[in-house]
Design a protein around this motif. Structure first.
Motif, PDB file in Angstrom:
ATOM      1  N   ASP A 350       0.710  -1.004  -0.006  1.00  0.00           N
ATOM      2  CA  ASP A 350       0.252  -0.060   0.205  1.00  0.00           C
ATOM      3  C   ASP A 350       0.784   1.205   0.061  1.00  0.00           C
ATOM      4  O   ASP A 350       0.539   2.424  -0.833  1.00  0.00           O
ATOM      5  CB  ASP A 350      -0.836   0.116   1.302  1.00  0.00           C
ATOM      6  CG  ASP A 350      -2.030  -0.916   1.089  1.00  0.00           C
ATOM      7  OD1 ASP A 350      -2.320  -1.482  -0.090  1.00  0.00           O
ATOM      8  OD2 ASP A 350      -2.613  -1.467   2.191  1.00  0.00           O
ATOM      9  N   SER A 353       2.386   1.655  -3.410  1.00  0.00           N
ATOM     10  CA  SER A 353       1.543   2.055  -4.360  1.00  0.00           C
ATOM     11  C   SER A 353       0.904   3.557  -4.220  1.00  0.00           C
ATOM     12  O   SER A 353       1.021   4.370  -5.373  1.00  0.00           O
ATOM     13  CB  SER A 353       0.087   1.304  -4.253  1.00  0.00           C
ATOM     14  OG  SER A 353       0.322   0.086  -4.280  1.00  0.00           O
ATOM     15  N   ALA A 357       1.695   6.119  -7.284  1.00  0.00           N
ATOM     16  CA  ALA A 357       0.488   6.726  -7.824  1.00  0.00           C
ATOM     17  C   ALA A 357       0.544   8.048  -8.705  1.00  0.00           C
ATOM     18  O   ALA A 357       0.023   8.104  -9.587  1.00  0.00           O
ATOM     19  CB  ALA A 357      -0.725   6.911  -6.720  1.00  0.00           C
ATOM     20  N   ARG A 362      -2.011   3.472 -13.256  1.00  0.00           N
ATOM     21  CA  ARG A 362      -2.717   2.740 -11.933  1.00  0.00           C
ATOM     22  C   ARG A 362      -1.707   1.564 -11.729  1.00  0.00           C
ATOM     23  O   ARG A 362      -0.447   1.382 -12.409  1.00  0.00           O
ATOM     24  CB  ARG A 362      -3.843   1.933 -12.652  1.00  0.00           C
ATOM     25  CG  ARG A 362      -3.579   0.813 -13.878  1.00  0.00           C
ATOM     26  CD  ARG A 362      -4.934   0.286 -14.281  1.00  0.00           C
ATOM     27  NE  ARG A 362      -4.399  -1.039 -15.233  1.00  0.00           N
ATOM     28  CZ  ARG A 362      -4.468  -0.496 -16.582  1.00  0.00           C
ATOM     29  NH1 ARG A 362      -4.700   0.754 -17.003  1.00  0.00           N
ATOM     30  NH2 ARG A 362      -4.393  -1.373 -17.409  1.00  0.00           N
ATOM     31  N   VAL A 363      -1.666   1.222 -10.519  1.00  0.00           N
ATOM     32  CA  VAL A 363      -0.912   0.026  -9.920  1.00  0.00           C
ATOM     33  C   VAL A 363      -1.407  -1.291  -9.673  1.00  0.00           C
ATOM     34  O   VAL A 363      -2.601  -1.244  -9.033  1.00  0.00           O
ATOM     35  CB  VAL A 363      -0.144   0.461  -8.658  1.00  0.00           C
ATOM     36  CG1 VAL A 363       0.778  -0.430  -8.079  1.00  0.00           C
ATOM     37  CG2 VAL A 363       0.623   1.866  -8.651  1.00  0.00           C
ATOM     38  N   GLU A 365      -1.410  -5.573  -8.884  1.00  0.00           N
ATOM     39  CA  GLU A 365      -0.656  -6.692  -8.124  1.00  0.00           C
ATOM     40  C   GLU A 365      -0.247  -7.962  -9.227  1.00  0.00           C
ATOM     41  O   GLU A 365      -1.332  -8.110  -9.901  1.00  0.00           O
ATOM     42  CB  GLU A 365      -1.552  -7.038  -6.822  1.00  0.00           C
ATOM     43  CG  GLU A 365      -1.693  -5.817  -6.056  1.00  0.00           C
ATOM     44  CD  GLU A 365      -2.337  -6.438  -4.916  1.00  0.00           C
ATOM     45  OE1 GLU A 365      -2.305  -7.403  -4.311  1.00  0.00           O
ATOM     46  OE2 GLU A 365      -3.409  -5.593  -4.439  1.00  0.00           O
TER      47      GLU A 365
END
Length: 377
Positions: A350, A353, A357, A362-363, A365
């Motif tokens: 988190d 990310s 950002a 976008r990120v 997984e």
């Protein structure tokens, strides 16, 4: 009486024409299937398998033959081929046509590659598809006289490789899709995650055209930032392993690799070397992250394959001229993080990310696997 005879003759003729038309439709509704077996050592003919709809049955039933040569067996390029084939199957059904596909993988062997292309030419294919820069260049050379249309896929620098005069106006019988890497964006991610990074490793194959421009851009970025970098190059899997170990000994804070097929093919063998040393590996495609790199940044290769298939169809069925068909380019805004490696590096996903950002669309997984299909099973 005479009118009745004439009417009867017209009716009979119409029935004859109707039967002939139905006979033609049976050809249009035949099925075929695309083979994507990358282990084949000789170009084998396959066809795209699909059940035709009512609309397809009413179409022309035209038949085309294309030859696809993949450069090497790796997750990125295989994903492209799989999606080209899947989209061609849909196009067959939508248009009521038959697309016979001859597919082979040269496994980075220039002699095998040239023989595959020669086989395509001997079979008088309607179009050739070259997956990766070396194959596209070989096809360009082989079709100089015949002018057989060539569509490339995943060529990082089509202009620099001499395949097209420009992205907007290719200028010859060659066009396709590019996976051009926004190198500065990847470098921004390195320093977003670790602002104090002092030394960056550059791992690539000096013989890969896809790496040339990206590595030069990375050097320029690091020079402007005043950050030291170490280059390690390799041309074989064994050399890649040694280069990875050398970068660990060099004490680098992170490693960057562009869309380099040599390194991609070896990623599964080296990712633990970097992870165990606490070194994040930043790369130019999500397939690297699939195979264990910390991060892959770049285009969606599944979408690239489908868009390439649409281009193939437009040239075959609409008569589009490759010389005036612009090269397809994509948004390079997706960062794919391997969550297993993220955890092993002691990083919180988190937090990573949030840091990434501002520098990407976008990120996403991903977890470690050999192929994307493994994640679906």
């Amino acid at each position: 009486m005479k009118l009745r005879n004439v009417f009867a003759m017209i009716t009979a003729a119409a029935m004859t024409l109707s039967l002939a038309a139905c006979s033609g439709q049976s050809t249009a509704s035949s099925t075929s299937s695309v083979s994507s077996d990358s282990s084949s050592s000789a170009a084998s003919e396959s066809s795209v398998s699909s059940e035709k709809s009512t609309a397809s049955e009413e179409s022309s039933g035209a038949s085309y033959t294309i030859g696809i040569c993949n450069y090497v067996d790796d997750a990125s390029l295989n994903q492209i081929v799989e999606n080209i084939n899947a989209r061609l199957a849909e196009i067959e059904s939508e248009q009521g046509i038959t697309i016979n596909v001859k597919y082979d993988n040269c496994n980075a062997d220039a002699n095998v590659m040239n023989q595959i292309i020669a086989n395509f030419a001997a079979d008088n294919v309607d179009l050739m598809v070259g997956v990766a820069t070396p194959v596209a260049m070989a096809m360009q050379s082989a079709t100089e006289d015949s002018k057989t249309p060539v569509v490339f896929a995943a060529v990082s620098d089509p202009v620099g490789a001499g395949l097209v005069a420009s992205l907007e106006e290719p200028g010859s019988n060659v066009t396709g899709s590019s996976d051009n890497l926004d190198t500065n964006s990847v470098m921004n991610l390195i320093f977003a995650q670790n602002p104090d990074a002092k030394k960056i490793g550059l791992l690539y194959d000096v013989g890969q055209d896809s790496s040339t421009a990206a590595i030069e851009h990375a050097k320029a970025y690091l020079d402007d930032k005043g950050v030291e970098y170490v280059e390690r190059t390799a041309t074989t899997a064994e050399e890649v392993a040694l280069a990875a170990q050398a970068l660990v000994s060099d004490g680098v804070d992170a490693v960057f690799t562009p869309t380099d097929n040599t390194i991609m093919k070896a990623e599964l063998a080296i990712y633990e070397t970097f992870a165990d040393a606490g070194i994040p590996h930043y790369t130019g495609a999500d397939s690297f992250a699939l195979n264990g790199a910390f991060l892959g940044y770049g285009v969606d290769y599944a979408n690239l394959g489908r868009e390439t298939a649409d281009m193939i169809a437009s040239i075959l069925t609409e008569g589009k001229d490759p010389a005036t068909t612009p090269v397809i380019t994509f948004d390079n805004g997706t960062a794919t993080v391997n969550t297993e490696i993220c955890e092993k590096l002691g990083l919180d996903f988190d937090t990573v990310s949030e840091a990434f950002a501002p520098y990407c669309t976008r990120v996403e997984e991903i977890t470690t696997a050999e192929s994307f299909s493994d994640l679906e099973s």
